[in-house]
Each structure stands twice: as C-alpha cells, then as structure tokens.
Write a protein that holds these residues in place. Structure first.
Motif, short mmCIF file in Angstrom:
data_model
loop_
_atom_site.label_atom_id
_atom_site.label_comp_id
_atom_site.label_asym_id
_atom_site.label_seq_id
_atom_site.Cartn_x
_atom_site.Cartn_y
_atom_site.Cartn_z
N LYS A 171 22.49 45.48 57.20
CA LYS A 171 22.21 45.89 58.59
C LYS A 171 23.23 46.91 59.04
O LYS A 171 22.89 47.94 59.66
CB LYS A 171 22.23 44.67 59.51
CG LYS A 171 21.00 43.79 59.41
CD LYS A 171 21.19 42.50 60.18
CE LYS A 171 21.44 42.71 61.65
NZ LYS A 171 21.54 41.43 62.39
N LEU A 172 24.50 46.65 58.73
CA LEU A 172 25.57 47.55 59.16
C LEU A 172 25.48 48.89 58.44
O LEU A 172 25.80 49.94 59.02
CB LEU A 172 26.93 46.90 58.90
CG LEU A 172 28.16 47.54 59.56
CD1 LEU A 172 27.99 47.57 61.08
CD2 LEU A 172 29.42 46.77 59.20
N ALA A 173 25.03 48.87 57.18
CA ALA A 173 24.91 50.10 56.40
C ALA A 173 23.92 51.08 57.01
O ALA A 173 24.02 52.30 56.78
CB ALA A 173 24.50 49.76 54.97
N LEU A 174 22.98 50.59 57.81
CA LEU A 174 22.02 51.46 58.47
C LEU A 174 22.68 52.33 59.54
O LEU A 174 22.09 53.31 60.01
CB LEU A 174 20.90 50.63 59.10
CG LEU A 174 20.03 49.80 58.15
CD1 LEU A 174 19.06 48.93 58.94
CD2 LEU A 174 19.27 50.73 57.19
N TYR A 178 27.08 56.20 62.53
CA TYR A 178 27.37 55.92 63.93
C TYR A 178 28.87 55.75 64.16
O TYR A 178 29.64 55.53 63.22
CB TYR A 178 26.65 54.64 64.38
CG TYR A 178 25.18 54.81 64.68
CD1 TYR A 178 24.65 54.43 65.91
CD2 TYR A 178 24.30 55.34 63.74
CE1 TYR A 178 23.29 54.57 66.18
CE2 TYR A 178 22.95 55.48 64.00
CZ TYR A 178 22.45 55.08 65.22
OH TYR A 178 21.12 55.22 65.49
N SER A 179 29.27 55.84 65.42
CA SER A 179 30.65 55.57 65.79
C SER A 179 30.93 54.07 65.69
O SER A 179 30.06 53.24 65.96
CB SER A 179 30.92 56.05 67.22
OG SER A 179 32.13 55.51 67.72
N ASP A 184 25.46 49.13 68.85
CA ASP A 184 24.76 48.58 67.69
C ASP A 184 25.75 48.09 66.63
O ASP A 184 25.60 46.99 66.09
CB ASP A 184 23.84 49.64 67.08
CG ASP A 184 22.66 49.97 67.98
OD1 ASP A 184 22.11 49.03 68.59
OD2 ASP A 184 22.29 51.15 68.06
N VAL A 185 26.74 48.93 66.34
CA VAL A 185 27.74 48.57 65.34
C VAL A 185 28.55 47.36 65.80
O VAL A 185 28.79 46.42 65.04
CB VAL A 185 28.67 49.76 65.04
CG1 VAL A 185 29.86 49.32 64.18
CG2 VAL A 185 27.91 50.88 64.36
N LYS A 190 30.28 41.66 65.62
CA LYS A 190 30.41 40.34 66.26
C LYS A 190 29.67 39.28 65.43
O LYS A 190 30.13 38.15 65.28
CB LYS A 190 29.86 40.36 67.68
CG LYS A 190 30.06 39.02 68.41
CD LYS A 190 29.50 39.04 69.80
CE LYS A 190 29.84 37.73 70.53
NZ LYS A 190 29.40 36.52 69.79
N GLU A 191 28.52 39.69 64.89
CA GLU A 191 27.76 38.78 64.02
C GLU A 191 28.59 38.41 62.79
O GLU A 191 28.58 37.26 62.35
CB GLU A 191 26.45 39.46 63.60
CG GLU A 191 25.51 38.56 62.83
CD GLU A 191 24.20 39.26 62.48
OE1 GLU A 191 23.48 38.73 61.61
OE2 GLU A 191 23.92 40.33 63.07
N TRP A 192 29.31 39.40 62.24
CA TRP A 192 30.18 39.16 61.09
C TRP A 192 31.34 38.23 61.46
O TRP A 192 31.68 37.30 60.72
CB TRP A 192 30.70 40.49 60.56
CG TRP A 192 31.65 40.42 59.39
CD1 TRP A 192 32.92 40.88 59.33
CD2 TRP A 192 31.37 39.86 58.10
NE1 TRP A 192 33.46 40.65 58.10
CE2 TRP A 192 32.53 40.03 57.31
CE3 TRP A 192 30.25 39.25 57.54
CZ2 TRP A 192 32.61 39.59 55.99
CZ3 TRP A 192 30.33 38.81 56.22
CH2 TRP A 192 31.49 38.98 55.47
N TYR A 193 31.94 38.48 62.61
CA TYR A 193 33.04 37.64 63.10
C TYR A 193 32.56 36.19 63.30
O TYR A 193 33.23 35.24 62.88
CB TYR A 193 33.56 38.22 64.42
CG TYR A 193 34.70 37.45 65.05
CD1 TYR A 193 35.97 37.46 64.49
CD2 TYR A 193 34.51 36.72 66.23
CE1 TYR A 193 37.02 36.77 65.07
CE2 TYR A 193 35.54 36.03 66.81
CZ TYR A 193 36.80 36.05 66.23
OH TYR A 193 37.83 35.36 66.81
#
Length: 248
Positions: A171-174, A178-179, A184-185, A190-193
C-alpha cells in the motif's frame, strides 16, 4: 535538602517563570509543594533540570526533551555521556566556524583565496550524534525484541502476520512519489505503527523513530523493503520521523 523555586532560579540564572512553565507542562515538577504554595526542589530535581538544560542548549525542543527523559529506557548517566559527545561536537564546529569567519574576512580583504567548501566549514545543522545514539539504543533493541517474538510464534501465526506486513508495504509503495507528510502516507504509517504495537510490543515514539533510522542504515532492511518499490525505504523512514514529530 530542598530549595525554593527562587533559590533554584538564582542558582542557575533562569527565571522563576521558566521553572513554573516546566512544572505546568509536566517536564519538571518539584518534589513537593508546601501548604503555603512554595515549590520545593530536591537534589534529584536538580539532576533532572541539569539534563533538561543541557538538551535545551543543544537545540532540542521541550516536547522532545520530555519524551527522552520519560522514556522507560532513559538513563541519566547515558544521557550525560550523549550530551558530552554532542557538546564536544558543537564546540569543535564552533571552533571551525570561528576559523571560517576569520578566513572569510581575510578573503574579502584580498589576503587569501577561499574555496566554496572552505566557506562553509563548521556549519552543521544536523543532529548526527543523537541520531546514531537513537539508532543504537532504540532501533536495534526494537528489532531484537521483534525477532525474539517471531521465533516463538507458530508457522500459521507467522504467515498471517507476514501477509499483513506485506499488504502495508505494498500500500505504501503506491505512494513512493508522494511527500512523507502527505495524509495518505501518514495514514499508512500510522497503520504500520499500530501493527507493530498490536503484535509485538508497545513501541515508544523514540523507538519508532530509531527503527525508521535503522531502515535506512542497515542494508538488510533496505534490500527487503525496496523489493516492494524503489525509494520505499527512504519514504518510510522519513514518514516515520514526520509521524513522531506530529505526535509530540
């Protein structure tokens, strides 16, 4: 032996208002307050205040200082050693800047010629010493704990976590273009945390920050993360720092 707020302020050369502010934000509370309203500071309070002022002199914001000294892994002696290294580095940079200013004056008067590199010697806006310590103290410890937790899981549990792990990375690779500050990032970070906290341990903000630094410095992490997208490691590391800064 205890000291009143004015005595502490006079001893150090700061205002009583500063000490009141530290108390209000929960950074440094006196050992006790008398029935008459006098704040009384203990020797332990003075030790903590010394370290607060050292970190402040080194350019750390109060929110970050509070996070550091209230970290479960905080150790006063370790903090002093870190502060000593940073102060020595700062002194060395100041000495270099003094020489650079002196040489620049001579360059302007035509006495000497300076290269572009020489014009900026001693000018350093980074906190490399702190970053190295953060990586060593929080990043590595977090990875060791994570590895130990994985070892005791069943194959089914490991596979389930691995799928969620990979999903977050994909998901993050998409958003590699982006900054790190984009909504979105930051939502995925936060999902990873939350994923790490739910499945491994309660990561402090400092530990999460140190982990992000480790992703960039350890090629084993970089190689693993980059398979999901070129530039993902840098984005993830920078986004983790932004996430931590936003929480403070």
């Amino acid at each position: 032996m205890t000291m009143r707020v004015k005595e502490v302020a006079d001893l150090i050369g700061i205002s009583t208002r500063t000490l009141h502010h530290y108390d209000q934000i929960g950074l440094l509370s006196p050992q006790k307050t008398t029935s008459a309203g006098y704040r009384l500071y203990s020797e332990e309070n003075l030790k903590t205040l010394q370290q607060i002022l050292f970190f402040k002199e080194l350019g750390f914001p109060l929110k970050e200082i509070k996070e550091i000294i209230f970290s479960p892994s905080f150790n006063q002696q370790e903090a002093l050693l870190l502060q000593l290294k940073m102060l020595v580095e700062k002194r060395n940079n100041i000495d270099k800047m003094i020489k650079t200013v002196d040489k620049t004056i001579k360059h302007m008067s035509g006495e000497i010629k300076m290269t572009n590199e020489e014009k900026f010697e001693g000018i350093n806006f980074s906190h490399k010493a702190y970053e190295q310590e953060a990586r060593k103290r929080w990043g590595n410890q977090s990875v060791e704990h994570l590895n130990e937790k994985i070892k005791i899981m069943s194959k089914a549990e490991q596979n389930s976590l691995s799928k969620r792990w990979v999903t977050i990375f994909k998901k993050l690779a998409l958003f590699c273009d982006y900054s790190a500050e984009s909504q979105d990032v930051q939502a995925i970070i936060k999902e990873w945390y939350d994923f790490l906290n739910e499945n491994f341990k309660n990561y402090s903000l400092d530990e999460f920050y140190g982990l992000g630094l480790l992703y960039m410095e350890d090629e084993r992490f970089t190689k693993n993360i980059e398979q999901y997208g070129a530039g993902l490691t840098r984005l993830m590391s920078e986004a983790m720092k932004v996430f931590v800064d936003n929480q403070k």
